[in-house]
Motif scaffolding. Structure first.
Motif, PDB file in Angstrom:
ATOM      1  N   ARG A  50      -7.569  30.658 -50.957  1.00 57.12           N
ATOM      2  CA  ARG A  50      -8.052  31.101 -49.503  1.00 57.12           C
ATOM      3  C   ARG A  50      -9.472  31.275 -49.138  1.00 57.12           C
ATOM      4  NH1 ARG A  50      -3.425  35.658 -48.969  1.00 57.12           N
ATOM      5  NH2 ARG A  50      -1.753  34.420 -49.663  1.00 57.12           N
ATOM      6  N   ASN A 104     -11.429  32.634 -31.980  1.00 59.15           N
ATOM      7  CA  ASN A 104     -10.330  31.871 -32.431  1.00 59.15           C
ATOM      8  C   ASN A 104     -10.692  30.550 -31.997  1.00 59.15           C
ATOM      9  OD1 ASN A 104      -8.081  32.780 -33.942  1.00 59.15           O
ATOM     10  ND2 ASN A 104      -7.958  34.419 -32.286  1.00 59.15           N
ATOM     11  N   ASP A 137       0.145  27.253 -43.652  1.00 57.83           N
ATOM     12  CA  ASP A 137      -0.292  28.714 -43.151  1.00 57.83           C
ATOM     13  C   ASP A 137      -1.120  29.169 -44.468  1.00 57.83           C
ATOM     14  OD1 ASP A 137       0.265  30.632 -40.750  1.00 57.83           O
ATOM     15  OD2 ASP A 137      -0.399  31.771 -42.484  1.00 57.83           O
ATOM     16  N   TRP A 175     -10.249  26.202 -32.943  1.00 60.49           N
ATOM     17  CA  TRP A 175      -9.666  24.608 -33.845  1.00 60.49           C
ATOM     18  C   TRP A 175     -10.883  23.734 -33.917  1.00 60.49           C
ATOM     19  CZ3 TRP A 175      -7.586  27.842 -30.266  1.00 60.49           C
ATOM     20  CH2 TRP A 175      -6.346  28.630 -30.808  1.00 60.49           C
ATOM     21  N   TYR A 187      -7.836  22.508 -37.905  1.00 58.74           N
ATOM     22  CA  TYR A 187      -7.546  23.849 -38.459  1.00 58.74           C
ATOM     23  C   TYR A 187      -8.105  24.935 -37.647  1.00 58.74           C
ATOM     24  CZ  TYR A 187     -12.206  23.290 -40.218  1.00 58.74           C
ATOM     25  OH  TYR A 187     -13.698  23.127 -40.247  1.00 58.74           O
ATOM     26  N   GLN A 188      -7.478  26.010 -37.582  1.00 62.20           N
ATOM     27  CA  GLN A 188      -7.931  27.252 -37.004  1.00 62.20           C
ATOM     28  C   GLN A 188      -8.631  27.897 -37.691  1.00 62.20           C
ATOM     29  OE1 GLN A 188      -4.452  29.391 -35.627  1.00 62.20           O
ATOM     30  NE2 GLN A 188      -5.635  30.998 -34.219  1.00 62.20           N
ATOM     31  N   TYR A 189      -9.670  28.463 -37.191  1.00 64.55           N
ATOM     32  CA  TYR A 189     -10.690  29.355 -38.123  1.00 64.55           C
ATOM     33  C   TYR A 189     -11.304  30.506 -36.975  1.00 64.55           C
ATOM     34  CZ  TYR A 189     -14.227  26.591 -35.927  1.00 64.55           C
ATOM     35  OH  TYR A 189     -15.196  26.182 -34.787  1.00 64.55           O
ATOM     36  N   LYS A 190     -11.697  31.373 -37.553  1.00 61.85           N
ATOM     37  CA  LYS A 190     -12.194  32.641 -36.861  1.00 61.85           C
ATOM     38  C   LYS A 190     -13.766  32.733 -37.166  1.00 61.85           C
ATOM     39  CE  LYS A 190      -8.014  35.574 -36.387  1.00 61.85           C
ATOM     40  NZ  LYS A 190      -6.820  35.161 -37.327  1.00 61.85           N
ATOM     41  N   VAL A 218      -6.891  30.586 -41.740  1.00 65.59           N
ATOM     42  CA  VAL A 218      -5.903  30.929 -40.721  1.00 65.59           C
ATOM     43  C   VAL A 218      -4.845  29.781 -40.753  1.00 65.59           C
ATOM     44  CG1 VAL A 218      -5.389  31.464 -38.590  1.00 65.59           C
ATOM     45  CG2 VAL A 218      -7.967  31.780 -39.266  1.00 65.59           C
ATOM     46  N   ARG A 219      -4.944  28.633 -40.321  1.00 61.65           N
ATOM     47  CA  ARG A 219      -3.909  27.656 -40.316  1.00 61.65           C
ATOM     48  C   ARG A 219      -4.405  26.318 -40.623  1.00 61.65           C
ATOM     49  NH1 ARG A 219       1.508  27.582 -39.523  1.00 61.65           N
ATOM     50  NH2 ARG A 219       2.675  26.265 -38.181  1.00 61.65           N
TER      51      ARG A 219
END
Lengths: 386, 926
Positions: free
Chosen positions: A320, A200, A311, A202, A171-174, A240-241
């Protein structure tokens, strides 16, 4: 029975008196040091065969994995035609590049340890996995709210019946805070994006549970929404995704039994409504000592894969990820730069400006976890990421 | 009324008020055949002008058989009362006073008025009237109802008196409700003979002819005695008063029939009053929890179904409720017992000398007896607790002959479940049970008892899987007395246990699973009191089983579940038994019994045959044979021996020894530590042999302080064979070839039980210490794999040391406190001894089975019982119970477990009642 036990515990909890405490079993001094063999003989033409050798460790030991290195591992066919050595790619992991094997033959793994002890698995039949129909997700509000991921599969020839899955989540995270500046030796400059991006990231996590399903009691060989994993609501995964790669393998009845016992013994044992720990009957044996305990069950076959992306916008808003805590931001004045940034390793976040100066008169900073996503992941976008 | 009249007339009849009335000296013809006093008097009154006055109660045992022609009334009375203590006197006014023992002077003493009138002679001289017969040999014999301690009851026919021993029999009842008093002792201190009443309140006691005082003592009843003159065999019903504890109680217990004297060993009996004194977790009296306080009884964990007696498994206990088999004795997975405390009368647990009339289980018999309904008036009770409520109503249906008792319980735990965290928010749990018992006395010789029980439990987990289970029991019992010495009880009944699981969440996998076991019982039990030396019991028991091991069926159109049914099993279990209690000498008494049990496995069935000497797996299957309906497929059988002997060393000290063997033809398939309501039962078949057990035991019994303190030490050694264990990864449900997954195990158990019990006084209760060990060993040659390499290993319920203290202290008769304290060694546990990394996570490596133990168990409970005021005349009698369960708040480990969380192995110990739990319960009687 596990569900049954859960209900029982729920009844206890309803009296608000039950209590779960950490428990450390009494120390045992004997280190059994049994050989552990894990892996499958991949007969497909696209996947490699990976066999991992390790040793059991003491329960209190800090090491998770004690690899068995410098062994000779080979794949052999029952008719002695195939005899292919594996190479140790990293300690305890023995690897062979993909090559197709005849699915009508039986194969085994033969091991010779560095000490010269010989081990061999039983010859096992090749089970070809059908394609995965679908990997789906659903927001569940019953019980612990979360995103339930499940898999659908089917075998129209009705031959598969016993399935095992594992998965890798990515997963992508911030980060919480976007860092505009970077410390470059004893100075602070603008961050070069995207190379120096720490906003950003992963992260990939493999499955840890054994996931099994059997259609032996069903009229058709159809698996409908076999649960893979339930991600609790407001988890970072759905910020994020998100992506999940599901790997499917078909087992023989004996292999299924092995995995089921392994699952029971480690994932649901000890409550009084669970069965007693069972002996784990593997199919690997010491060649010269039938009484030596070897842990592991070697299977053969192919693996099918399916990846899906989700997403964050695709799931209900209340599921979320929301940033759990605001990160405290401090302002660092120039005479503290040396101490905080250059030696302390803190990451500058933003500049503090005054109308009189185009250059920042101070920088803000916050804790590393708030600003640097590479603490838990990588800022390199995976090749498969879409 | 007549008594008042008598006094009134005495006044009238005194010479002061002499009225002119002619005496009638006319001659009459009389002919009495077994006439009662009223018949006797009526006939004379109809033929003369005499009026009779008498106290009917004093003449209740009189029967007159007399034939006279042309006799005077005086002559008739003289003859009728010859050889008796009855007297008569006749006034000049034609009044006749009949009395017992004393004669009424119908005139004033001579010289009272200084006259010389001659005083009438009392007419009490015995004459030789041979025709008079005070008999009790009538067919419509009236049984003497004795209520008074000071009255002398004359029993039997004086003319039939021939010396030697005679038998006295009858019922002991509660004077207020008419219910039988079970287990009351009737004891003759002179002859030192005594018996206890049976489940119907019936007793039969043989003693020499003559005058006796018998002492009668019943649980919860005021001690009483009866003065009797025994002429020949006869009946005496005894009515007892309920015990009302007074502030300063003086108990005369010197003559109590002590535990020392019976031949039974390893038996505990507890009445409901004691059960109610023991603090229970939710305040409601709990029969099964009390059983757990007895020495030799263990459980794998708090609030779990089932108990283990002297090293036996939980399925080796036969639990009977009014003779009906209860397969699952608890609600809520073991939080509550299935027995309604408001209608239970008492419980008996047999651990060692199991009477020959019981059989079919290896370890113990728990016999729960419900009360009979109040035969005199409508009463009831109700109780309200935090989680459950209950109601009971009882009363006569027609006066004194028929009564009913109804009890119902239900729970309202859902409100609490709604308070749970989200995860369980949609869960539901409920149960109820209903009991109805009717007893009817057809006549003195015949009684009918109908009893029924119905229970239902239902649980739903998050609107996904629903579990339901329930007992259904019905029985009809007919008791017939042939004579004082012989009676029979014939029972017919039907018992059922069922459970179902269904899940609808995933429409593709939606299923419904059903299991049930049905048994139809027929029993005849005879008790024959031959003479004081021999008491015989014999009978025949038969059970027809119909067991549906499981059927799984799809639910809904989308479901792909294939309907699957394991074929029903049928079997007939029969037993013939004969037992004799033989008093060899005054001090030595032997109880010897034999029970021949027979088990027929019946068709229709398909039976697999496996290659001999090889592991029993489907690959070693040779062939299978299909048998038709009711074909005898396999018969097992053999004698069971029940022996016990008692030798009295001194008045309050005896030694007992016993040996018994038992057979069990039904097995509970459960490989979990605690049994669960969804475990299935299995009948023995050609591949699964019956379980066998034998036990030898020795005990010493000594009483102190006038028998108010009972002590005992019992030791035992026990062996078990063909107990079932399971292969690794065995499937126990919906397994078409279950014999391939079970392994036979043998076991041994031994132990010593020490008990001190104080039965009387303000402080009463018991304290016990038990040392016991239980080992199992798997040596099935067909196993293929052996647990712990075929060595003996401790069973799940092996808890070597166990200590129990249960006490009650009564401050006044309104306030009392109870304390219950338990200590035991922790149960055995299989622990991880290592770990390894497999499939992306740490996995545990287990030790040999049961090589470790969970921490020791200790718990103390406390309660205060407050009775309302004791005014007799009030609509409701209320009482409150307050208490704290686990007052020390010790976190007793219920289980420990190791799970892999995020790839790491973590160990946890779970305690159920980890804090002190306060409870309150309100009870009312009306």
């Amino acid at each position: 029975m596990k569900r049954f036990f859960k209900l029982y515990i729920a009844l206890i909890i309803l009296t608000a008196t039950a209590c779960k405490e950490s428990f450390n079993p009494p120390e045992t001094n004997s280190n059994l040091n049994y050989l552990v063999v894990e892996g499958m003989i991949n007969t497909g033409s696209t996947d490699s065969t990976i066999i991992k050798l390790s040793r059991t460790t003491m329960l209190t030991s800090g090491t998770t994995l004690k690899p068995e290195t410098r062994a000779t591992v080979s794949i052999q066919s029952a008719d002695n035609v195939v005899n292919r050595n594996l190479t140790e790619s990293k300690p305890g992991t023995y690897f062979s590049a993909p090559f197709a094997l005849d699915g009508n033959k039986k194969y085994r793994i033969r091991i010779r340890t560095a000490q010269g002890k010989e081990y061999a698995s039983d010859y096992v039949e090749v089970k070809v996995s059908p394609n995965i129909d679908n990997v789906s997700f659903e927001a569940q509000r019953v019980g612990v709210p979360g995103i339930q991921l499940s898999v659908d599969t089917r075998d129209n020839s009705n031959n598969s019946r016993y399935y095992k899955w594992d998965y890798v989540e990515t997963y992508q995270y911030k980060s919480n805070n976007f860092s505009t500046y970077i410390v470059d030796r004893n100075s602070i400059r603008f961050r070069n994006l995207p190379q120096e991006d720490i906003f950003n990231c992963w992260r990939s996590v493999g499955s840890t549970n054994v996931i099994l399903a059997s259609t032996a009691k069903l009229a058709n060989d159809v698996v409908n929404k076999a649960p893979l994993v339930k991600v609790p609501a407001s988890n970072e995964r759905f910020g994020v995704r998100y992506s999940i790669m599901v790997n499917q393998q078909v087992l023989t009845k004996e292999a299924f039994d092995f995995w089921e016992i392994l699952k029971k013994n480690t994932e649901q044992v000890g409550s009084i409504f669970d069965s007693q720990p069972s002996q784990l009957q593997g199919n690997v044996h010491a060649v010269n000592d039938p009484n030596e305990i070897v842990i592991g069950f070697i299977t053969a076959g192919t693996v099918t894969h399916k990846r899906i992306f989700i997403d964050a916008l695709q799931i209900p808003e209340d599921f979320r990820f929301r940033n759990p805590l605001p990160c405290r931001v401090d302002t660092i004045i120039p005479r503290k730069y040396q101490e905080v940034f250059y030696e302390g390793g803190a990451i500058p976040v933003d500049g503090v400006f005054e109308p009189s100066s185009p250059e920042p008169v101070a920088y803000t900073t916050t804790s590393r976890a708030c600003v640097d996503c590479t603490v838990r992941g990588t800022n390199i976008k995976p090749a498969f990421w879409q | 009324m007549k008594k008042l009249y008598l006094i009134f007339c005495l006044l009238l009849g005194s010479p002061v008020f002499v009225c002119a009335q002619k005496t009638d000296d006319k001659l009459i013809d009389v002919d009495f055949q077994q006439a009662t006093i009223s018949q006797f008097v009526a006939q004379i009154e109809s033929k003369t002008n005499y009026t009779f006055y008498y106290d009917a109660a004093k003449f209740d045992s009189l029967r007159v058989t007399l034939k006279l022609n042309q006799a005077t009334v005086k002559k008739v009375l003289e003859d009728a009362f010859a050889n008796t203590t009855y007297k008569y006197s006749i006034t000049q006014q034609g009044q006749v006073f009949l009395t017992k023992g004393v004669v009424i002077q119908t005139s004033l003493a001579a010289g009272f008025f200084n006259d010389k009138k001659e005083v009438q002679q009392p007419a009490n001289r015995p004459t030789s009237a041979n025709t008079v017969d005070y008999t009790s040999t009538l067919t419509e014999k009236r049984v003497i109802e004795s209520t008074s301690e000071n009255k002398v009851y004359e029993i039997g026919l004086k003319s039939a008196a021939k010396g030697g021993s005679v038998t006295l029999a009858g019922y002991v009842r509660n004077v207020k409700s008419g219910e039988p008093v079970i287990g009351a002792s009737i004891y003759n201190p002179v002859t030192r003979s005594g018996v206890a009443t049976d489940q119907f309140g019936y007793y039969s006691l043989t003693m020499p002819q003559g005058s006796h005082t018998v002492l009668v003592r019943g649980l919860g009843m005021r001690d009483t005695r009866r003065l009797i003159v025994l002429n020949s065999d006869g009946k005496l019903n005894i009515e007892m008063q309920e015990q009302v504890t007074t502030l300063k109680e003086v108990k005369i217990s010197a003559e109590k029939v002590a535990n020392v004297r019976s031949t039974t060993m390893g038996m505990s009996k507890i009445d409901i009053k004691t059960i109610k004194q023991i603090p229970a977790v939710f305040g409601e009296a709990d029969v099964l929890r009390v059983v757990l306080t007895l020495p030799g009884v263990q459980t794998v964990g708090e609030a779990s179904t089932g108990f283990n007696v002297r090293g036996g498994s939980a399925d080796q206990n036969l639990i009977l409720l009014n003779d009906a088999t209860i397969y699952n004795p608890s609600h809520f997975f073991g939080f509550f017992s299935a027995f309604d405390p408001d209608i239970v009368q008492d419980i008996e647990l047999y651990k060692s000398s199991i009477p020959e009339k019981f059989g079919g289980r290896l370890s113990s018999i728990l016999d729960v007896t419900n009360r009979e309904g109040n035969k005199k008036k409508f009463t009831g009770s109700a109780g309200i607790g935090l989680l459950t409520s209950r109601l009971n109503i009882e009363g006569p249906i027609d006066s004194n002959r028929t009564s009913f008792i109804f009890g119902g319980r239900t729970t309202y735990a859902n409100w609490l479940l709604k308070q749970l965290p989200n995860e369980y928010k949609n869960s539901r749990a409920s149960f109820y049970d209903l009991s109805l018992n009717i007893s009817h006395q057809i006549n003195e010789k015949n009684n009918l008892y109908l009893s029924s029980y119905f229970s239902n439990d239902s649980f739903r987990l998050n609107s996904d899987t629903t579990y339901g289970y329930g007992n259904r029991n019905f029985s009809l019992k007919w008791k017939h007395n042939y004579n004082n010495k012989l009676y029979s009880v014939i029972t017919g009944g039907y018992d059922r246990y069922q459970f179902n699981i269904n899940s609808m969440l995933n429409p593709i996998n939606a299923y419904k699973f059903n299991f049930n076991i049905n048994q139809t019982n027929f029993k005849t039990d005879f008790s024959y009191f031959i003479n004081p030396k021999h008491t015989l019991s014999f009978g025949l028991n038969s059970i027809y089983y119909k067991l549906n091991p499981g059927s799984n069926s799809p639910v809904g159109n989308e479901s792909l579940v294939v309907g699957e049914t394991v074929p029903a099993e049928q079997a007939l279990e029969s037993a013939l038994y004969l037992g004799d209690k033989y008093n060899i000498t005054e001090n030595l008494s032997v109880s010897a019994g034999i029970r021949f049990s027979l088990f027929n496995y019946l068709g229709p069935q398909t039976v697999n045959r496996y290659a001999p000497g090889l592991p029993r797996t489907t690959s070693n299957l040779l062939d299978s044979t299909t048998y038709g309906s009711n074909k005898f497929i396999k018969t097992y059988g053999g004698p069971e021996i029940r022996l016990s002997a008692r030798y009295i060393l001194s008045d309050d000290f005896s030694v007992k020894a016993g040996y018994n063997t038992l057979r069990q033809y039904i097995h509970l398939l459960s490989n979990t530590t605690a049994i669960s309501p969804t475990d299935v039962w299995k009948l023995s078949d050609p591949n699964i042999k019956p379980q066998l057990g034998d036990q030898v035991s020795l005990g010493f019994y000594k009483n102190f302080k006038s028998n108010t303190i009972e002590t005992s030490v019992e030791v035992y050694y026990k062996r078990l064979r063909n107990y079932l264990d399971y292969r690794s990864g065995a499937t126990l449900v919906l397994n078409q070839n279950i014999e391939t997954d079970v392994l036979s195990t043998r076991g041994k158990a031994y132990g010593a039980e020490f008990l001190i019990k104080k039965t009387a006084g303000k402080l009463n209760g018991w304290m016990s210490y038990t040392y016991s060990r239980t080992f199992l060993k798997q040596d099935d040659p067909n196993a293929g794999e052996l647990i712990n390499n075929g060595a003996y290993y401790p069973a799940n319920y092996d808890k070597p040391h166990s200590f129990n203290l249960t006490g009650n202290y009564r401050f006044t008769h309104r306030y009392s406190v109870s304390l219950n304290s338990v200590y035991s060694t922790g149960r055995p546990l299989t622990l991880p001894v290592g770990k390894f990394y497999y499939a992306g996570a740490e996995r545990v490596l287990y030790s040999d089975r049961n090589q470790y133990r969970i921490p020791d168990f200790f718990r103390t409970d406390f309660s205060v019982n407050i009775e309302g005021n004791h005014k007799l005349k009030q609509r409701f009698h209320n009482s409150w119970t307050f208490g704290i369960y686990n007052i020390t708040g010790r976190k007793n480990a219920y289980s420990t477990y190791f799970i892999q969380e995020a790839g790491r192995i973590n160990g946890y110990s779970l305690s159920i009642f980890a804090k002190p739990i306060p409870f309150v319960n309100f009870n009312t009687r009306f």
